[in-house]
Scaffold this motif. Structure first.
Motif, PDB file in Angstrom:
ATOM      1  N   GLU A  13       0.805  -1.209   0.000  1.00  0.00           N
ATOM      2  CA  GLU A  13       0.000   0.000   0.000  1.00  0.00           C
ATOM      3  C   GLU A  13       0.846   1.270   0.000  1.00  0.00           C
ATOM      4  N   PHE A  14       2.126   1.158   0.354  1.00  0.00           N
ATOM      5  CA  PHE A  14       2.985   2.329   0.417  1.00  0.00           C
ATOM      6  C   PHE A  14       3.514   2.654  -0.966  1.00  0.00           C
ATOM      7  N   PRO A  15       3.477   3.926  -1.346  1.00  0.00           N
ATOM      8  CA  PRO A  15       3.994   4.291  -2.670  1.00  0.00           C
ATOM      9  C   PRO A  15       5.524   4.299  -2.688  1.00  0.00           C
ATOM     10  N   VAL A  16       6.085   4.030  -3.853  1.00  0.00           N
ATOM     11  CA  VAL A  16       7.529   4.131  -4.030  1.00  0.00           C
ATOM     12  C   VAL A  16       7.946   5.546  -3.659  1.00  0.00           C
ATOM     13  N   GLY A  17       9.003   5.651  -2.890  1.00  0.00           N
ATOM     14  CA  GLY A  17       9.500   6.961  -2.490  1.00  0.00           C
ATOM     15  C   GLY A  17       9.050   7.403  -1.112  1.00  0.00           C
ATOM     16  N   CYS A  18       8.091   6.679  -0.492  1.00  0.00           N
ATOM     17  CA  CYS A  18       7.637   7.119   0.833  1.00  0.00           C
ATOM     18  C   CYS A  18       8.753   6.930   1.851  1.00  0.00           C
ATOM     19  N   ASP A  28      16.705  -3.434  15.392  1.00  0.00           N
ATOM     20  CA  ASP A  28      17.252  -2.340  14.577  1.00  0.00           C
ATOM     21  C   ASP A  28      16.224  -1.227  14.442  1.00  0.00           C
ATOM     22  N   GLU A  29      16.705   0.012  14.423  1.00  0.00           N
ATOM     23  CA  GLU A  29      15.848   1.175  14.167  1.00  0.00           C
ATOM     24  C   GLU A  29      16.547   2.039  13.143  1.00  0.00           C
ATOM     25  N   PHE A  30      15.825   2.422  12.094  1.00  0.00           N
ATOM     26  CA  PHE A  30      16.419   3.252  11.053  1.00  0.00           C
ATOM     27  C   PHE A  30      15.324   3.925  10.249  1.00  0.00           C
ATOM     28  N   ASP A  31      15.710   5.022   9.595  1.00  0.00           N
ATOM     29  CA  ASP A  31      14.829   5.713   8.661  1.00  0.00           C
ATOM     30  C   ASP A  31      15.235   5.278   7.262  1.00  0.00           C
ATOM     31  N   ALA A  32      14.240   5.127   6.392  1.00  0.00           N
ATOM     32  CA  ALA A  32      14.540   4.682   5.036  1.00  0.00           C
ATOM     33  C   ALA A  32      13.456   5.135   4.075  1.00  0.00           C
ATOM     34  N   GLN A  33      13.815   5.093   2.811  1.00  0.00           N
ATOM     35  CA  GLN A  33      12.878   5.412   1.740  1.00  0.00           C
ATOM     36  C   GLN A  33      12.594   4.117   0.983  1.00  0.00           C
ATOM     37  N   LEU A  34      11.336   3.860   0.711  1.00  0.00           N
ATOM     38  CA  LEU A  34      10.934   2.657   0.004  1.00  0.00           C
ATOM     39  C   LEU A  34      11.273   2.784  -1.479  1.00  0.00           C
ATOM     40  N   ILE A  35      12.044   1.838  -1.979  1.00  0.00           N
ATOM     41  CA  ILE A  35      12.364   1.807  -3.404  1.00  0.00           C
ATOM     42  C   ILE A  35      11.373   0.912  -4.126  1.00  0.00           C
ATOM     43  N   THR A  36      11.133  -0.274  -3.564  1.00  0.00           N
ATOM     44  CA  THR A  36      10.151  -1.189  -4.155  1.00  0.00           C
ATOM     45  C   THR A  36       9.808  -2.280  -3.152  1.00  0.00           C
ATOM     46  N   PHE A  37       8.772  -3.040  -3.459  1.00  0.00           N
ATOM     47  CA  PHE A  37       8.351  -4.165  -2.640  1.00  0.00           C
ATOM     48  C   PHE A  37       8.146  -5.358  -3.558  1.00  0.00           C
ATOM     49  N   SER A  41       8.533 -12.575  -2.581  1.00  0.00           N
ATOM     50  CA  SER A  41       9.466 -12.862  -1.489  1.00  0.00           C
ATOM     51  C   SER A  41       9.108 -12.109  -0.211  1.00  0.00           C
ATOM     52  N   ASN A  42       8.151 -11.174  -0.297  1.00  0.00           N
ATOM     53  CA  ASN A  42       7.736 -10.359   0.846  1.00  0.00           C
ATOM     54  C   ASN A  42       8.895  -9.490   1.354  1.00  0.00           C
ATOM     55  N   ILE A  43       9.704  -8.993   0.410  1.00  0.00           N
ATOM     56  CA  ILE A  43      10.884  -8.205   0.761  1.00  0.00           C
ATOM     57  C   ILE A  43      10.730  -6.769   0.295  1.00  0.00           C
ATOM     58  N   ARG A  59      19.003  -1.566   1.735  1.00  0.00           N
ATOM     59  CA  ARG A  59      18.709  -2.649   2.672  1.00  0.00           C
ATOM     60  C   ARG A  59      17.543  -3.453   2.134  1.00  0.00           C
ATOM     61  N   LEU A  60      17.683  -4.772   2.153  1.00  0.00           N
ATOM     62  CA  LEU A  60      16.591  -5.671   1.822  1.00  0.00           C
ATOM     63  C   LEU A  60      16.040  -6.182   3.140  1.00  0.00           C
ATOM     64  N   LEU A  61      14.754  -6.010   3.355  1.00  0.00           N
ATOM     65  CA  LEU A  61      14.153  -6.374   4.629  1.00  0.00           C
ATOM     66  C   LEU A  61      12.870  -7.154   4.390  1.00  0.00           C
ATOM     67  N   LYS A  62      12.806  -8.337   4.969  1.00  0.00           N
ATOM     68  CA  LYS A  62      11.591  -9.133   4.886  1.00  0.00           C
ATOM     69  C   LYS A  62      10.520  -8.406   5.702  1.00  0.00           C
ATOM     70  N   ALA A  63       9.345  -8.230   5.122  1.00  0.00           N
ATOM     71  CA  ALA A  63       8.292  -7.425   5.747  1.00  0.00           C
ATOM     72  C   ALA A  63       7.878  -7.970   7.108  1.00  0.00           C
ATOM     73  N   ASN A  64       7.929  -9.289   7.302  1.00  0.00           N
ATOM     74  CA  ASN A  64       7.500  -9.827   8.593  1.00  0.00           C
ATOM     75  C   ASN A  64       8.513  -9.565   9.715  1.00  0.00           C
ATOM     76  N   TYR A  65       9.676  -8.959   9.407  1.00  0.00           N
ATOM     77  CA  TYR A  65      10.616  -8.555  10.444  1.00  0.00           C
ATOM     78  C   TYR A  65      10.362  -7.133  10.920  1.00  0.00           C
ATOM     79  N   ILE A  66       9.392  -6.455  10.339  1.00  0.00           N
ATOM     80  CA  ILE A  66       9.060  -5.103  10.777  1.00  0.00           C
ATOM     81  C   ILE A  66       8.172  -5.208  12.021  1.00  0.00           C
ATOM     82  N   LYS A  67       8.693  -4.708  13.127  1.00  0.00           N
ATOM     83  CA  LYS A  67       7.927  -4.720  14.372  1.00  0.00           C
ATOM     84  C   LYS A  67       6.937  -3.567  14.378  1.00  0.00           C
TER      85      LYS A  67
END
Length: 183
Positions: A13-18, A28-37, A41-43, A59-67
């Protein structure tokens, strides 16, 4: 608006660039910009930090690791071709260097030789210039060590070079045997 990963909000649901502030289940805690989903692979592919520059961490992050995450707003499209800067010369140089390194490493691997022969080659290479000629170890461009890679298997080169290779070979074989016997 802080949301946790257990809510019904889907990364799709998040647009590219958000821009997001993310806390992972690993702490881990960090700020980031979404490039793609990538849905399969749910990454999420994220560009860390909020400051643009020539070097960026991806950074490649599996969505289910987002707390939990916080939506920080919209940024510029990180894939805008007009704003992406690639140093093709540098990339080509890195590629050529990697290929040369891989070729050099491949030349150091004997084809059709035993692991003992490869261990002897590796040990000799620490003190002498060596290369493979099929299954023969060529030392200092002139001395040849054939299977079974014993001092008696040494031929060629000057008498001094031949004697030196025999001594180093004998020493390395004993060292390899002692190391193997202790395991």
């Amino acid at each position: 608006m802080a949301m946790d990963g257990s809510s019904n909000n889907n990364p799709e649901e998040f647009p590219v660039g958000c821009l997001l502030s993310i806390k992972t289940s690993l702490g881990d805690e960090f700020d980031a910009q979404l490039i793609t989903f990538d849905r399969h692979s749910n990454i999420l592919v994220l560009q860390e930090g909020s400051k643009p520059g020539p070097r960026r961490n991806i950074r490649l992050l599996k969505a289910n690791y987002i707390k939990e995450f916080t939506f920080l707003g919209h940024g510029e499209d990180p894939l805008d071709i007009k704003k992406c800067q690639l140093d093709l010369t540098s990339l080509q140089a890195r590629e050529e260097s990697a290929i040369r390194q891989a070729e050099t490493e491949a030349e150091r691997i004997g084809v059709g030789v035993t692991s003992e022969a490869q261990n002897i080659f590796d040990a000799l290479s620490k003190t002498l210039p060596v290369r493979w000629d099929k299954t023969v170890i060529v030392v200092m461009k002139e001395v040849r060590v054939s299977s079974p890679y014993l001092p008696e298997s040494v031929s060629g080169g000057t008498p001094a070079a031949n004697d030196r290779v025999k001594k180093v070979l004998d020493f390395e074989r004993k060292r390899l045997q002692n190391r193997g016997g202790g395991q």
